[in-house]
Motif scaffolding. Sequence first.
Motif, PDB file in Angstrom:
ATOM      1  N   ALA A 231      46.276  61.942  34.748  1.00 44.91           N
ATOM      2  CA  ALA A 231      46.466  60.994  32.893  1.00 44.91           C
ATOM      3  C   ALA A 231      48.024  60.440  33.077  1.00 44.91           C
ATOM      4  CB  ALA A 231      46.299  62.582  32.045  1.00 44.91           C
ATOM      5  N   LEU A 232      48.747  61.305  33.472  1.00 47.40           N
ATOM      6  CA  LEU A 232      50.136  60.631  33.347  1.00 47.40           C
ATOM      7  C   LEU A 232      50.694  59.275  34.589  1.00 47.40           C
ATOM      8  CD1 LEU A 232      52.543  64.485  33.944  1.00 47.40           C
ATOM      9  CD2 LEU A 232      52.717  62.880  32.294  1.00 47.40           C
ATOM     10  N   LYS A 233      49.809  59.635  36.049  1.00 45.51           N
ATOM     11  CA  LYS A 233      50.126  58.287  36.789  1.00 45.51           C
ATOM     12  C   LYS A 233      49.628  57.292  35.451  1.00 45.51           C
ATOM     13  CE  LYS A 233      49.352  55.951  41.066  1.00 45.51           C
ATOM     14  NZ  LYS A 233      48.773  56.655  42.179  1.00 45.51           N
ATOM     15  N   GLN A 234      48.583  57.385  35.217  1.00 48.42           N
ATOM     16  CA  GLN A 234      48.336  55.724  33.874  1.00 48.42           C
ATOM     17  C   GLN A 234      49.183  55.881  33.314  1.00 48.42           C
ATOM     18  OE1 GLN A 234      44.753  53.930  34.781  1.00 48.42           O
ATOM     19  NE2 GLN A 234      46.304  52.896  33.095  1.00 48.42           N
ATOM     20  N   ASN A 235      49.564  56.640  32.588  1.00 50.35           N
ATOM     21  CA  ASN A 235      50.430  56.212  31.347  1.00 50.35           C
ATOM     22  C   ASN A 235      51.751  55.929  31.695  1.00 50.35           C
ATOM     23  OD1 ASN A 235      48.594  57.431  29.894  1.00 50.35           O
ATOM     24  ND2 ASN A 235      50.011  59.210  29.604  1.00 50.35           N
ATOM     25  N   ARG A 236      52.344  55.991  33.060  1.00 45.75           N
ATOM     26  CA  ARG A 236      53.393  54.979  33.667  1.00 45.75           C
ATOM     27  C   ARG A 236      53.380  53.642  34.215  1.00 45.75           C
ATOM     28  NH1 ARG A 236      54.619  54.784  39.528  1.00 45.75           N
ATOM     29  NH2 ARG A 236      57.139  54.667  39.561  1.00 45.75           N
ATOM     30  N   GLU A 237      52.039  53.957  35.176  1.00 45.13           N
ATOM     31  CA  GLU A 237      51.609  52.255  35.324  1.00 45.13           C
ATOM     32  C   GLU A 237      51.204  51.351  34.783  1.00 45.13           C
ATOM     33  OE1 GLU A 237      51.331  51.082  38.323  1.00 45.13           O
ATOM     34  OE2 GLU A 237      52.493  52.904  38.686  1.00 45.13           O
TER      35      GLU A 237
ATOM     36  N   GLY B 104      60.105  44.931  34.894  1.00 53.93           N
ATOM     37  CA  GLY B 104      61.000  44.314  35.319  1.00 53.93           C
ATOM     38  C   GLY B 104      61.861  45.345  34.723  1.00 53.93           C
ATOM     39  N   GLN B 105      61.719  46.591  33.924  1.00 51.80           N
ATOM     40  CA  GLN B 105      62.584  47.690  33.954  1.00 51.80           C
ATOM     41  C   GLN B 105      62.447  48.954  34.121  1.00 51.80           C
ATOM     42  OE1 GLN B 105      62.212  47.688  28.672  1.00 51.80           O
ATOM     43  NE2 GLN B 105      61.749  45.483  27.817  1.00 51.80           N
ATOM     44  N   SER B 106      63.118  49.358  33.890  1.00 53.49           N
ATOM     45  CA  SER B 106      63.512  50.459  34.632  1.00 53.49           C
ATOM     46  C   SER B 106      62.833  51.651  33.939  1.00 53.49           C
ATOM     47  CB  SER B 106      65.102  51.084  34.584  1.00 53.49           C
ATOM     48  OG  SER B 106      65.377  52.291  35.416  1.00 53.49           O
ATOM     49  N   PHE B 107      61.741  52.750  34.303  1.00 52.86           N
ATOM     50  CA  PHE B 107      61.621  53.831  33.920  1.00 52.86           C
ATOM     51  C   PHE B 107      61.998  54.706  34.029  1.00 52.86           C
ATOM     52  CE2 PHE B 107      57.950  56.501  34.189  1.00 52.86           C
ATOM     53  CZ  PHE B 107      56.923  56.760  33.149  1.00 52.86           C
ATOM     54  N   ASP B 108      62.509  54.841  33.199  1.00 53.76           N
ATOM     55  CA  ASP B 108      63.578  56.194  32.321  1.00 53.76           C
ATOM     56  C   ASP B 108      63.113  56.755  31.359  1.00 53.76           C
ATOM     57  OD1 ASP B 108      65.581  54.719  34.145  1.00 53.76           O
ATOM     58  OD2 ASP B 108      66.315  53.877  32.020  1.00 53.76           O
ATOM     59  N   ALA B 109      61.906  57.752  32.319  1.00 53.11           N
ATOM     60  CA  ALA B 109      60.912  58.472  31.412  1.00 53.11           C
ATOM     61  C   ALA B 109      61.688  59.704  31.556  1.00 53.11           C
ATOM     62  CB  ALA B 109      59.341  58.554  32.072  1.00 53.11           C
ATOM     63  N   ARG B 110      61.215  60.836  30.246  1.00 53.94           N
ATOM     64  CA  ARG B 110      62.337  62.633  29.837  1.00 53.94           C
ATOM     65  C   ARG B 110      60.602  63.416  29.241  1.00 53.94           C
ATOM     66  NH1 ARG B 110      66.910  62.756  30.104  1.00 53.94           N
ATOM     67  NH2 ARG B 110      66.316  64.970  30.196  1.00 53.94           N
ATOM     68  N   PRO B 111      59.737  63.694  30.461  1.00 53.12           N
ATOM     69  CA  PRO B 111      58.803  64.760  29.893  1.00 53.12           C
ATOM     70  C   PRO B 111      59.456  65.759  29.846  1.00 53.12           C
ATOM     71  CG  PRO B 111      58.739  64.362  32.345  1.00 53.12           C
ATOM     72  CD  PRO B 111      60.234  63.531  32.299  1.00 53.12           C
ATOM     73  N   LYS B 112      58.745  66.515  28.767  1.00 50.39           N
ATOM     74  CA  LYS B 112      59.031  68.054  28.240  1.00 50.39           C
ATOM     75  C   LYS B 112      57.227  68.486  28.106  1.00 50.39           C
ATOM     76  CE  LYS B 112      61.041  70.545  24.125  1.00 50.39           C
ATOM     77  NZ  LYS B 112      61.397  70.460  22.740  1.00 50.39           N
TER      78      LYS B 112
ATOM     79  N   HIS C 231      53.742  57.415  26.651  1.00 54.70           N
ATOM     80  CA  HIS C 231      54.433  57.569  28.067  1.00 54.70           C
ATOM     81  C   HIS C 231      55.874  57.472  28.538  1.00 54.70           C
ATOM     82  CE1 HIS C 231      50.927  54.416  28.018  1.00 54.70           C
ATOM     83  NE2 HIS C 231      50.713  55.159  27.821  1.00 54.70           N
ATOM     84  N   LEU C 232      56.211  57.670  28.314  1.00 56.84           N
ATOM     85  CA  LEU C 232      58.036  57.799  28.544  1.00 56.84           C
ATOM     86  C   LEU C 232      58.884  58.701  28.244  1.00 56.84           C
ATOM     87  CD1 LEU C 232      60.519  54.909  28.036  1.00 56.84           C
ATOM     88  CD2 LEU C 232      59.671  55.755  29.862  1.00 56.84           C
ATOM     89  N   GLU C 233      57.910  59.884  27.355  1.00 62.57           N
ATOM     90  CA  GLU C 233      58.544  61.288  26.772  1.00 62.57           C
ATOM     91  C   GLU C 233      57.069  61.908  26.444  1.00 62.57           C
ATOM     92  OE1 GLU C 233      60.776  61.291  23.382  1.00 62.57           O
ATOM     93  OE2 GLU C 233      62.517  60.378  24.809  1.00 62.57           O
TER      94      GLU C 233
END
Length: 274
Positions: free
Chosen positions: A105-111, A119-127, A66-68
């Motif tokens: 699919a990406l939007k669902q994973n992010r949600e 309350g946490q920051s979504f610091d994602a790094r897709p590759k 979800h983050l990577e």
Amino acid sequence: MARSGHTLRDSGTALRGLALVLSFLLALSVCVACKRTPKCAGELDRDDLLRLQELAADDKYPCPEHLEPSIEVRPKGVRLNGKLVATEAALPIGKARRINGLFGALKQNRETWKQSHPGQSFDARPKLDIDPMCDFGTGAAALMTTAYAGYPNLRFRSGGIELELYYDVPGPPRPDAEDLAPTELWVTRNDSGRYLAQVKQNSVLVQTSEQALGIDAAASWVATRCAGPGGRCANVIVLGSNGEFLGAATLLHLLLKTPPFKARPPTVRFVTDG
């Protein structure tokens, strides 16, 4: 009467024993359900979400993708974390447009991640791994789609080139954005394979290479004309190209290596409509 009373007592004891067994089995099934591994992809039911929240609170979140997320872009289709999300027929050619299967699919994973980590920051790094032979429109569409789905901090590889960039997504200013007027460096490739470099401020042309240049000459023009006291001439690179995606990746690699942008990389946007 004595025998009848004894029979009733035996029956009552048997019923109580059966009730205890049923209660134990019910509790065991509930325990197994609450401890099961939740799924990571697609829409989640309430039990999956609650379980993910419990695991996230214990730093045991089971869905690192979800983050990577890992995205493979090929001429035959796009895969997200190994699963096909867009077929060849769904891929844009020539024009960059949203790849719906990848976006959804990406939007669902992010949600899902955000609901599991309130309350946490979504610091994602897709590759992204983009086949260098992909059409420029396909590669640009994959990068744009990923960013618009909430993953603008991108890492991508194409051929032997690996780059990190922040994709330019319309919306509120980034927290670390510089207090500068919107200034963009446009580098676009024509049908003959040569490049025109322009600097625009608020859509007004400020500088231009005046003639189309080869790829190395375009990078040299940027290095020379964009050098100055501020360290660079633009806070956004807008890249337009055609043909195979490798050409665009090579040009961007050269631009980001120039002194104006090496120390402080700008945001990047790909265009296919001039």
